[in-house]
Scaffold this motif. Sequence first.
Motif, PDB file in Angstrom:
ATOM      1  N   GLY A  34       0.798  -1.221   0.000  1.00 23.18           N
ATOM      2  CA  GLY A  34       0.000   0.000   0.000  1.00 23.18           C
ATOM      3  C   GLY A  34       0.826   1.264   0.000  1.00 23.18           C
ATOM      4  N   THR A  50       1.569   6.636  -0.962  1.00 21.75           N
ATOM      5  CA  THR A  50       0.630   5.616  -0.502  1.00 21.75           C
ATOM      6  C   THR A  50      -0.537   5.489  -1.476  1.00 21.75           C
ATOM      7  OG1 THR A  50      -0.741   7.131   0.801  1.00 21.75           O
ATOM      8  CG2 THR A  50       1.191   6.167   1.906  1.00 21.75           C
ATOM      9  N   ASP A  51      -1.230   4.371  -1.369  1.00 17.32           N
ATOM     10  CA  ASP A  51      -2.429   4.200  -2.185  1.00 17.32           C
ATOM     11  C   ASP A  51      -3.449   5.282  -1.852  1.00 17.32           C
ATOM     12  OD1 ASP A  51      -2.950   3.109   0.366  1.00 17.32           O
ATOM     13  OD2 ASP A  51      -3.489   1.124  -0.400  1.00 17.32           O
ATOM     14  N   ARG A  52      -3.474   5.709  -0.613  1.00 14.48           N
ATOM     15  CA  ARG A  52      -4.361   6.797  -0.193  1.00 14.48           C
ATOM     16  C   ARG A  52      -3.990   8.113  -0.895  1.00 14.48           C
ATOM     17  NH1 ARG A  52      -8.018   8.442   3.494  1.00 14.48           N
ATOM     18  NH2 ARG A  52      -7.737  10.497   4.425  1.00 14.48           N
ATOM     19  N   ASP A  53      -2.699   8.385  -1.062  1.00 14.58           N
ATOM     20  CA  ASP A  53      -2.280   9.590  -1.794  1.00 14.58           C
ATOM     21  C   ASP A  53      -2.858   9.587  -3.208  1.00 14.58           C
ATOM     22  OD1 ASP A  53      -0.638  10.630   0.276  1.00 14.58           O
ATOM     23  OD2 ASP A  53       1.090   9.471  -0.441  1.00 14.58           O
ATOM     24  N   VAL A  55      -5.534   8.058  -4.335  1.00 18.07           N
ATOM     25  CA  VAL A  55      -6.990   8.222  -4.348  1.00 18.07           C
ATOM     26  C   VAL A  55      -7.405   9.609  -3.857  1.00 18.07           C
ATOM     27  CG1 VAL A  55      -9.153   7.373  -3.363  1.00 18.07           C
ATOM     28  CG2 VAL A  55      -7.420   5.753  -4.134  1.00 18.07           C
ATOM     29  N   VAL A  56      -6.913  10.008  -2.698  1.00 17.64           N
ATOM     30  CA  VAL A  56      -7.396  11.237  -2.069  1.00 17.64           C
ATOM     31  C   VAL A  56      -6.735  12.488  -2.641  1.00 17.64           C
ATOM     32  CG1 VAL A  56      -7.533  12.478   0.142  1.00 17.64           C
ATOM     33  CG2 VAL A  56      -8.002  10.034   0.051  1.00 17.64           C
TER      34      VAL A  56
END
Length: 138
Positions: A34, A50-53, A55-56
């Motif tokens: 991730g 990160t995978d969150r970076d 997406v968000v």
Amino acid sequence: MATARDLMTPGAECVGENETLVDAARKMRDLDVGALPICGEDNRLKGVLTDRDIVVRCLAEGGDPATARAGEFGQGKPVTIGADDSLEEALRTMSEHQVRRLPVIDGHELVGMLAQADVAREASAEDTGDTVQEISEK
């Protein structure tokens, strides 16, 4: 006493600072991770993606992951830990900086990644719980 080198996942793969987020996402998928360290043309660590970076900070903001570069998402100086630093230092660093993953550095070379789960396997339940709580506070 366990060190970061003892606990880390060795051979961390980087995403290049000029690679697209699509490339980074595929690498994350293929490696089943991730987060990836972002490495520069000089092979120095520039940050962590990160995978969150993706997406968000890219998709949710209307960005195009096919053109956005990984290097655009490395914010500030990356938080790292030395390969020979202790488990206690890893817990302190994760808590202080509220991060779940630490690139492990030996000199200037990236040698692995240390995740919250890696330290949880070695630390006491109390230390692990305290660290998770401190990381999660915001």
